[in-house]
Write an enzyme that holds these catalytic residues in place. Structure first.
Site, PDB file in Angstrom:
ATOM      1  N   SER A  64       0.799  -1.241   0.000  1.00 35.78           N
ATOM      2  CA  SER A  64       0.000   0.000   0.000  1.00 35.78           C
ATOM      3  C   SER A  64       0.823   1.278   0.000  1.00 35.78           C
ATOM      4  CB  SER A  64      -0.936   0.020   1.201  1.00 35.78           C
ATOM      5  OG  SER A  64      -1.990  -0.876   0.974  1.00 35.78           O
ATOM      6  N   LYS A  67       0.332   3.409  -2.870  1.00 33.71           N
ATOM      7  CA  LYS A  67      -0.911   4.168  -3.081  1.00 33.71           C
ATOM      8  C   LYS A  67      -0.707   5.675  -3.210  1.00 33.71           C
ATOM      9  CE  LYS A  67      -3.901   0.679  -0.893  1.00 33.71           C
ATOM     10  NZ  LYS A  67      -4.585   0.327   0.375  1.00 33.71           N
ATOM     11  N   TYR A 191      -3.402  -3.344 -10.326  1.00 31.76           N
ATOM     12  CA  TYR A 191      -3.186  -2.790  -8.986  1.00 31.76           C
ATOM     13  C   TYR A 191      -2.316  -3.737  -8.152  1.00 31.76           C
ATOM     14  CZ  TYR A 191      -4.334  -2.282  -4.023  1.00 31.76           C
ATOM     15  OH  TYR A 191      -4.249  -2.206  -2.659  1.00 31.76           O
ATOM     16  N   TYR A 243      -5.116   4.530   7.795  1.00 27.80           N
ATOM     17  CA  TYR A 243      -6.435   3.881   7.851  1.00 27.80           C
ATOM     18  C   TYR A 243      -7.181   4.234   9.135  1.00 27.80           C
ATOM     19  CZ  TYR A 243      -3.823   1.114   4.482  1.00 27.80           C
ATOM     20  OH  TYR A 243      -3.036   0.715   3.450  1.00 27.80           O
ATOM     21  N   VAL A 261       1.405  -3.688   3.856  1.00 26.01           N
ATOM     22  CA  VAL A 261       1.283  -4.959   4.590  1.00 26.01           C
ATOM     23  C   VAL A 261       2.517  -5.857   4.512  1.00 26.01           C
ATOM     24  CG1 VAL A 261      -1.224  -5.224   4.781  1.00 26.01           C
ATOM     25  CG2 VAL A 261      -0.058  -5.997   2.699  1.00 26.01           C
TER      26      VAL A 261
HETATM   27  N1  GLN Z   1      -1.971  -5.485  -1.923  1.00 25.38           N
HETATM   28  C1  GLN Z   1      -2.560  -5.272  -0.640  1.00 25.38           C
HETATM   29  C2  GLN Z   1      -4.070  -5.299  -0.749  1.00 25.38           C
HETATM   30  O1  GLN Z   1      -4.612  -4.730  -1.635  1.00 25.38           O
HETATM   31  C3  GLN Z   1      -2.097  -3.952  -0.076  1.00 25.38           C
HETATM   32  C4  GLN Z   1      -2.705  -3.669   1.270  1.00 25.38           C
HETATM   33  C5  GLN Z   1      -1.811  -2.904   2.187  1.00 25.38           C
HETATM   34  O2  GLN Z   1      -0.601  -2.844   2.040  1.00 25.38           O
HETATM   35  N2  GLN Z   1      -2.406  -2.338   3.234  1.00 25.38           N
HETATM   36  O3  GLN Z   1      -4.749  -5.920   0.046  1.00 25.38           O
END
Ligand code: GLN
Length: 457
Positions: A64, A67, A191, A243, A261
């Site tokens: 993420s 993002k 993605y 988050y 993550v």
């Molecule tokens: N690829 C992971 C997902 O879409 C990324 C989530 C994350 O890093 N919080 O679930």
């Protein structure tokens, strides 16, 4: 002397090393199998110096943390308004993979939750790209932020794709609201490739430093995205990057941030430094446990909270003196530091309060390192009004920290390299307004405060 910064990083890593709480991400098998003991921290300064400690060169997937950068590319490639029409900027207070969209518009609440990030992915690059070209644009964009070519970890991508039901559900919802117009399967695929880009902690620090440096990569000097895009991205990171722990983070740490993550975490401290940490075990929000502790430590040790109140602008006027007498009298205001609105207001007040009667007034900015746009406009309006009051005004500016020193209608300013030149006026170069009083010639947005007074003769 040896720099103490690597020593400091070693020490803070040692402080958190024993904490084995949390779990590696379980829903992506490849990540669940990662070595949970990995630990790293790196700082990259806005001028390109990198300090690291621990496993700073170990690669892991960005997840993420991609993002905010993909969002930056979308803003840059499509413009702010078209992106805002599809993705909101309100903190959701929800988990990253929450299946939720705004009830009235169907828009994802922000680009940091998966719904918004899937959408942002489709907005990177031009409208006509196919799914493969879109991924290329994103990987190339992430590489520009890092300052080196990055690659996708196919094993992690495949592992996540095999379990991507939740992201597929979100993508189908987005498709049903026409927020995305492409095949949902292809969007999730692209993605997920974006999330599977391999980075090191050092790369992440450099990516964060590019944000901290207004969009210019400190290593390559490439302007990856412009400053307005960076402001938008940092704002969203500050409010939504963590988050459902975003409010807690904003108050305790106060650095615009983003977690992933795989255990990465970045923070961008505007104008100063990009910070990255890596430690795979996650808390219930999906944020790295030891990463959060490290950032808490950085903030408390070094006052990095962006809401930390800086010292007031009082010290901008270093001295205010008169030299000479009668026709030769000169008032000299020596300014110092960085001048923004509050500093410029102090200068205005100083000039108003001392009501100069001397024929010459000198503003000496030799000890000033920066003048922002509003301060520039205010200081030039000071010059213009002093001219209208009958003074000859000089700016001592050897480093040219005052950009475009044109005081506008009726103003006259002579820019010189040192005080001696101001005291012997024939040697300066005059910048004077070419137009008579009463005709405003300064383009809007550039115009100084309250132009009417003194010009409407
Ligand atoms: N690829 C992971 C997902 O879409 C990324 C989530 C994350 O890093 N919080 O679930």
């Amino acid at each position: 002397m040896r720099s103490m910064i690597p020593d400091y990083l070693d020490e803070v890593l040692a402080g958190v090393r024993a904490d084995a709480s949390g779990q590696t991400a379980s829903y992506i098998p490849e990540l669940a199998a990662a070595d949970p003991e990995r630990l790293a921290a790196a700082f990259a300064t806005a001028d390109g110096e990198v300090y690291g400690s621990g496993d700073v060169d170990v690669e892991f997937t960005i997840q993420s943390i991609s993002k905010p950068f993909a969002y930056a590319l979308a803003l840059s490639d499509r413009g702010v308004e078209p992106v805002l029409a599809k993705i909101g900027v309100e903190p959701s207070g929800e988990a990253f993979n929450e299946i939720s969209l705004e009830s009235d518009t169907g828009r994802p609440r922000n680009p940091m939750i998966n719904a918004g990030a899937l959408t942002a992915h489709t907005l990177a690059g031009g409208a006509r790209l196919d799914a493969g070209e879109r991924v290329e644009r994103v990987v190339e964009g992430l590489s520009a932020f890092a300052g080196r070519p990055l690659e996708i970890d196919e094993a992690v991508w495949a592992s996540e794709m095999a379990h991507a039901h939740r992201n597929l559900a979100i993508a189908h919802m987005l498709r049903s609201h026409a927020i995305i117009t492409e095949d949902p399967m292809g969007v999730v695929d692209g993605y997920t490739r974006q999330c599977s880009v391999l980075v090191t902690t050092r790369d992440l620090a450099m990516m964060a430093a590019t944000l901290a440096n207004g969009g210019v990569n400190p290593l390559t000097n490439e302007q990856v995205v412009d400053a307005a895009v960076v402001r938008q991205v940092l704002s969203v990171m500050a409010t939504c990057g963590m988050y459902d722990a975003a409010g807690d983070w904003a108050t305790r740490v106060g650095i615009p941030a983003k977690s992933g993550v795989a255990g990465g975490l970045i923070g961008a401290l505007p104008g100063q430094v990009g910070i990255a940490t890596f430690s795979p075990r996650l808390d219930v929000h999906g944020n790295s446990v030891r990463g959060v502790s490290l950032f808490e430590r950085f903030t408390s040790d070094m006052g990095m909270h962006v809401m930390e109140v800086p010292p007031p602008a009082r010290a901008v006027v270093r001295s205010n003196k008169v030299r000479g007498e009668g026709d030769a009298a000169t008032r000299i205001l020596r300014l110092q530091g960085g001048i923004r609105f509050a500093g410029a207001e102090r200068v205005v007040r100083e000039v108003v309060d001392s009501a100069p009667t001397e024929p010459r007034v000198v503003l000496d900015v030799s000890l000033v390192h920066s003048i922002d746009d509003v301060a520039r406009r205010i200081l030039l309006e000071v010059v213009r009004r002093l001219t209208l009051d009958g003074h000859d005004v000089y700016l001592v500016d050897p480093e040219r920290v005052m950009p475009d020193p044109d005081p506008g209608d009726g103003g006259r300013l002579t820019v010189v390299d040192d005080l001696q030149h101001a005291l012997q006026p024939e040697r300066g170069s005059a910048v004077s307004a070419q137009h008579v009083l009463g005709e405003s010639q300064i383009p809007s947005g550039q115009s100084a405060v309250d132009h009417d007074r003194g010009t409407s003769g």
